[in-house]
Motif scaffolding. Structure first.
Motif, PDB file in Angstrom:
ATOM      1  N   GLU A 218      56.855  44.637  47.809  1.00  0.00           N
ATOM      2  CA  GLU A 218      56.577  46.276  47.805  1.00  0.00           C
ATOM      3  C   GLU A 218      55.014  46.414  47.344  1.00  0.00           C
ATOM      4  O   GLU A 218      54.542  47.195  46.746  1.00  0.00           O
ATOM      5  N   LYS A 219      54.275  45.207  47.509  1.00  0.00           N
ATOM      6  CA  LYS A 219      52.897  45.249  47.015  1.00  0.00           C
ATOM      7  C   LYS A 219      52.000  46.379  47.541  1.00  0.00           C
ATOM      8  O   LYS A 219      50.967  46.830  46.866  1.00  0.00           O
ATOM      9  N   LYS A 220      52.339  46.654  49.005  1.00  0.00           N
ATOM     10  CA  LYS A 220      51.488  47.490  49.635  1.00  0.00           C
ATOM     11  C   LYS A 220      51.813  48.977  49.030  1.00  0.00           C
ATOM     12  O   LYS A 220      50.924  50.001  48.818  1.00  0.00           O
ATOM     13  N   ALA A 221      53.003  49.113  48.835  1.00  0.00           N
ATOM     14  CA  ALA A 221      53.419  50.306  48.285  1.00  0.00           C
ATOM     15  C   ALA A 221      53.021  50.760  46.753  1.00  0.00           C
ATOM     16  O   ALA A 221      52.558  51.761  46.595  1.00  0.00           O
ATOM     17  N   LEU A 222      52.854  49.598  46.135  1.00  0.00           N
ATOM     18  CA  LEU A 222      52.346  49.634  44.637  1.00  0.00           C
ATOM     19  C   LEU A 222      50.841  49.891  44.569  1.00  0.00           C
ATOM     20  O   LEU A 222      50.492  50.700  43.852  1.00  0.00           O
ATOM     21  N   ALA A 223      50.312  49.054  45.593  1.00  0.00           N
ATOM     22  CA  ALA A 223      48.825  49.459  45.700  1.00  0.00           C
ATOM     23  C   ALA A 223      48.342  50.738  45.898  1.00  0.00           C
ATOM     24  O   ALA A 223      47.466  51.411  45.547  1.00  0.00           O
TER      25      ALA A 223
ATOM     26  N   PHE B  40      32.015  53.000  43.286  1.00  0.00           N
ATOM     27  CA  PHE B  40      31.971  53.951  42.147  1.00  0.00           C
ATOM     28  C   PHE B  40      33.202  54.567  41.834  1.00  0.00           C
ATOM     29  O   PHE B  40      33.704  54.378  40.510  1.00  0.00           O
ATOM     30  N   LEU B  41      33.989  55.105  42.865  1.00  0.00           N
ATOM     31  CA  LEU B  41      35.340  55.758  42.499  1.00  0.00           C
ATOM     32  C   LEU B  41      36.122  54.671  42.166  1.00  0.00           C
ATOM     33  O   LEU B  41      36.931  54.780  41.377  1.00  0.00           O
ATOM     34  N   GLU B  42      35.995  53.397  42.438  1.00  0.00           N
ATOM     35  CA  GLU B  42      37.148  52.367  42.074  1.00  0.00           C
ATOM     36  C   GLU B  42      37.045  51.685  40.639  1.00  0.00           C
ATOM     37  O   GLU B  42      37.895  51.180  40.378  1.00  0.00           O
TER      38      GLU B  42
ATOM     39  N   GLY C 271      33.575  60.075  56.431  1.00  0.00           N
ATOM     40  CA  GLY C 271      34.537  59.091  56.865  1.00  0.00           C
ATOM     41  C   GLY C 271      34.491  57.709  56.147  1.00  0.00           C
ATOM     42  O   GLY C 271      35.250  57.163  55.620  1.00  0.00           O
ATOM     43  N   ALA C 272      33.256  57.480  55.951  1.00  0.00           N
ATOM     44  CA  ALA C 272      33.126  56.073  55.414  1.00  0.00           C
ATOM     45  C   ALA C 272      33.566  55.925  54.105  1.00  0.00           C
ATOM     46  O   ALA C 272      34.149  54.744  53.583  1.00  0.00           O
ATOM     47  N   VAL C 273      33.180  56.846  52.989  1.00  0.00           N
ATOM     48  CA  VAL C 273      33.710  56.968  51.934  1.00  0.00           C
ATOM     49  C   VAL C 273      35.159  56.832  51.836  1.00  0.00           C
ATOM     50  O   VAL C 273      35.910  56.185  50.892  1.00  0.00           O
ATOM     51  N   ILE C 274      36.043  57.420  52.427  1.00  0.00           N
ATOM     52  CA  ILE C 274      37.164  57.553  52.559  1.00  0.00           C
ATOM     53  C   ILE C 274      37.886  56.137  52.888  1.00  0.00           C
ATOM     54  O   ILE C 274      38.819  55.720  52.023  1.00  0.00           O
ATOM     55  N   LEU C 275      37.387  55.607  54.002  1.00  0.00           N
ATOM     56  CA  LEU C 275      37.769  54.392  54.416  1.00  0.00           C
ATOM     57  C   LEU C 275      37.416  53.142  53.561  1.00  0.00           C
ATOM     58  O   LEU C 275      38.251  52.339  53.187  1.00  0.00           O
ATOM     59  N   LEU C 276      36.180  53.363  53.055  1.00  0.00           N
ATOM     60  CA  LEU C 276      35.807  51.968  52.110  1.00  0.00           C
ATOM     61  C   LEU C 276      36.336  52.110  50.918  1.00  0.00           C
ATOM     62  O   LEU C 276      36.784  50.970  50.233  1.00  0.00           O
ATOM     63  N   ASN C 277      36.702  53.413  50.504  1.00  0.00           N
ATOM     64  CA  ASN C 277      37.356  53.334  49.074  1.00  0.00           C
ATOM     65  C   ASN C 277      38.830  52.684  49.171  1.00  0.00           C
ATOM     66  O   ASN C 277      39.209  52.038  48.193  1.00  0.00           O
ATOM     67  N   ARG C 278      39.461  53.092  50.214  1.00  0.00           N
ATOM     68  CA  ARG C 278      40.844  52.651  50.203  1.00  0.00           C
ATOM     69  C   ARG C 278      40.779  51.038  50.520  1.00  0.00           C
ATOM     70  O   ARG C 278      41.717  50.157  49.883  1.00  0.00           O
ATOM     71  N   GLY C 279      39.676  50.509  51.338  1.00  0.00           N
ATOM     72  CA  GLY C 279      39.736  49.253  51.467  1.00  0.00           C
ATOM     73  C   GLY C 279      39.288  48.400  50.299  1.00  0.00           C
ATOM     74  O   GLY C 279      40.099  47.268  49.839  1.00  0.00           O
ATOM     75  N   ILE C 280      38.205  48.784  49.366  1.00  0.00           N
ATOM     76  CA  ILE C 280      38.107  48.427  48.245  1.00  0.00           C
ATOM     77  C   ILE C 280      39.083  48.415  47.147  1.00  0.00           C
ATOM     78  O   ILE C 280      39.365  47.413  46.459  1.00  0.00           O
ATOM     79  N   HIS C 281      39.723  49.413  47.188  1.00  0.00           N
ATOM     80  CA  HIS C 281      41.023  49.337  46.286  1.00  0.00           C
ATOM     81  C   HIS C 281      41.956  48.385  46.568  1.00  0.00           C
ATOM     82  O   HIS C 281      42.510  47.703  45.655  1.00  0.00           O
ATOM     83  N   PHE C 282      42.397  48.379  47.910  1.00  0.00           N
ATOM     84  CA  PHE C 282      43.465  47.220  48.081  1.00  0.00           C
ATOM     85  C   PHE C 282      42.860  45.746  47.905  1.00  0.00           C
ATOM     86  O   PHE C 282      43.613  44.968  47.631  1.00  0.00           O
TER      87      PHE C 282
END
Length: 614
Positions: free
Chosen positions: A312-317, A38-40, A131-142
């Motif tokens: 630098e795609k990781k940095a841009l993400a 939902f955050l993403e 912890g899962a919200v933080i990790l999953l949000n970053r994973g879904i974002h990338f």
């Protein structure tokens, strides 16, 4: 950047599978995955519907009720935080989701719902959800930001043929410049052919109508050739014919007086023609220099900046992820690296909820992701609004500068003929400029003001300092209608590494203070506007943290009335203990007035600058 429908469907399908994971009678992955997706910005309606279907299929009824309520409360809480703060950070969403899940689990136990987890399991579930919200949000974002090979090619806004075209244009301009330069060789002395033409014109005007012409010129041994040649040579060397030539001519020509007068007139006409011809050549040379400058700019533009979107795609993400948490939507973004290795970022930004978000929030996200301090361009807005705005950002400089000025106009004058300039360029250079117009008053002021204004314009257009000075001098030479000249005293400081380049044309010395040690740079050249090829005196030094640069006009040094004014000025600067440029400039001027007895015989201007590490 709009997220693809395929990735959205995959993310929604992942929500169904998240409902199947059970731990100690709990299903913590369901609310955690929902909050992260939902955050993403994944479609809330379809995501909620898919997860409700998954809960009905995999969970018992009591768990389905609890987690269905948790999803609704979590969505409402996240929306409320986004509305209030223009964004919701992942850690805050994780806290809200964990607390909501724990509260509903406790409430379920109090209402004696069946199959409710124990108290320890409730706490463990809350920690897991956080912890899962933080990790999953970053994973879904990338995952949503990941670009395939085909999309990557479309993103690169590069015209592959631009470099070749600009290089071709530059070579053409340089060739044209060389043609004009070859045509611009001045005639410093008269050739034998030109002297012969003067003699023929002289005799053709007077002797052709004289009755004695045949007697004077048809004799093979006539001395008139030698006499006229000596007379023209004398006029060429001293401006008047030699008396010996006049007396000798009077023995052979009854119109000798008219002949001498006509010889002077012919030579004056030839001198005027040569002056105009040389003036035309100067204009050609000016045009050649301007064509060279245009070629330089084209070559500089042809040096393609390196696009770093792929590397630098990781940095841009990461930038997108952090910007999203601040309520900023990045619709387009590109990262470049110039020839000096400095970064430049372009971004099309808007606020997520339609309010205003400070650009500082985005700068913080970019600096953290790139590992370098980033600054916004000088003309950028301070806030990001609901409508898309294009922003330009640069790698920040290592040094910042502080300037101070002290000046006095000549006694009895209404206005000072000195002018000064501070100009910080986008490429990270600081221009310090002084110009002293010859004389004093409004005419000198306008002249020196025009000099600095032209230099500033050329530098802002991208020209090098040397090219800017030469083009400015060309303009002043072509203008030259009042024989007014100005000195040029420039210092270009690179705020990335502290390198300082001094350029002087007819200017007074400059002084550099490092700690208590003061050094000087005293040049000797003519002012601008005197000729088409100004003598630019150049010196390069490296400034360090806390160093001062003091620049003065000649009115400050000339009236110290000492044998070596530069050494005296060094002693004055060394004796002043201050780290404030404005105070330093004022105290220097006060000490100078002690040497002049309080009199200001010429315009005085002192410019002091200090650089500090940020």
């Amino acid at each position: 950047m709009k997220k693809s429908a395929g990735k959205q469907m995959i993310t929604i399908a992942g929500g169904v599978l998240a409902c199947s994971m059970q731990m100690m009678g709990c299903y913590p992955l369901a609310p955690a995955y929902f909050a992260a997706a939902f955050l993403e910005g994944v479609s809330g309606v379809w995501l909620t519907a898919a997860m409700y279907i998954g809960m009905l299929y995999f969970m018992p009824l009591t768990a389905t009720v609890k987690y269905a309520m948790a999803l609704l409360v979590t969505a409402g809480a996240i929306k409320l935080v986004e509305w209030a703060n223009e964004g919701c950070p992942a850690f805050l969403a994780a806290i809200l989701t964990a607390i909501t899940t724990m509260i509903l689990s406790f409430c379920g136990g109090l209402l004696e719902w069946k199959d409710q987890p124990e108290v320890l399991a409730v706490f463990l579930e809350g920690i897991f959800v956080f912890g899962a919200v933080i990790l999953l949000n970053r994973g879904i974002h990338f995952f949503m930001e990941w670009q395939g090979r085909g999309n990557r090619i479309e993103q690169e806004p590069v015209d592959r043929g631009k470099e070749e075209r600009l290089s071709g244009y530059a070579e053409s301009f340089q060739g044209l410049s060389q043609i004009f330069m070859n045509m611009s060789k001045k005639k410093e002395q008269y050739t034998a052919e030109e002297l012969g033409q003067m003699q023929n014109e002289l005799t053709g005007r007077l002797c052709a109508n004289c009755d004695c012409c045949a007697i004077c010129w048809e004799q093979e041994s006539t001395p008139l050739y030698g006499i006229l040649s000596n007379m023209i040579t004398s006029i060429l060397n001293v401006g008047t014919p030699a008396k010996e030539s006049e007396e000798e001519l009077s023995h052979y020509c009854k119109h000798s007086k008219d002949m001498v007068e006509e010889a002077v007139r012919v030579f004056e006409k030839a001198s005027l023609n040569r002056a105009w011809y040389n003036r035309l050549l100067e204009n050609r040379q000016t045009i050649a220099e301007q064509l060279d400058a245009m070629a330089y700019i084209m070559k500089d533009c042809a040096k393609e900046e390196k696009l770093l979107d792929t590397q630098e795609k990781k940095a841009l993400a990461e930038i997108r992820y952090r910007a999203k948490e601040s309520g900023i939507v990045i619709e387009e973004m590109h990262l470049y690296e110039n020839q000096e290795g400095r970064l430049r970022l372009t971004a099309g930004l808007r606020s997520k909820m339609g309010g205003c978000v400070s650009v500082k929030s985005f700068l913080a996200a970019v600096s953290h992701a790139l590992g370098k301090d980033i600054r916004a361009a000088a003309d950028c807005r301070s806030f990001i609004s609901k409508e898309r705005t294009d922003f330009l950002f640069y790698e920040d400089t290592k040094y910042r500068s502080v300037q101070g000025i002290a000046r006095l106009k000549k006694d009895g004058a209404q206005i000072s003929g000195d002018n000064f300039s501070f100009l910080e360029l986008e490429r990270g250079d600081l221009l310090l400029g002084l110009s002293d117009g010859m004389g004093s008053g409004s005419a000198a002021c306008k002249e020196s003001e025009m000099v600095l204004d032209l230099v500033e314009r050329f530098l802002e257009a991208g020209f090098s300092v040397e090219t800017a000075i030469r083009m400015m001098n060309s303009a002043m030479v072509m203008k030259g209608e009042s024989d007014l000249y100005s000195t040029v005293d420039l210092c270009m400081v690179n705020l990335y590494d502290g390198a300082a380049d001094f350029y002087k044309i007819g200017a007074a010395g400059s002084f550099i203070r490092h700690g208590q040690e003061v050094t000087s740079f005293a040049p000797n050249s003519l002012p601008v506007g005197v000729g088409t090829n100004p003598e630019i005196e150049h010196k390069k030094i490296t400034l360090k943290n806390g160093d001062f640069v003091v620049m003065v006009t000649d009115g400050v040094l000339e009236y110290l009335h000492v044998p070596n004014p530069e050494e005296t000025m060094q002693e004055i600067i060394e004796s002043i203990n201050t780290n404030h440029p404005g105070i330093l400039a004022k105290k220097i001027l006060e000490r100078v007035l002690l040497f002049t007895g309080g009199k200001v015989s010429d315009d005085m201007t002192i410019l002091a600058t200090c650089i500090w590490e940020k």
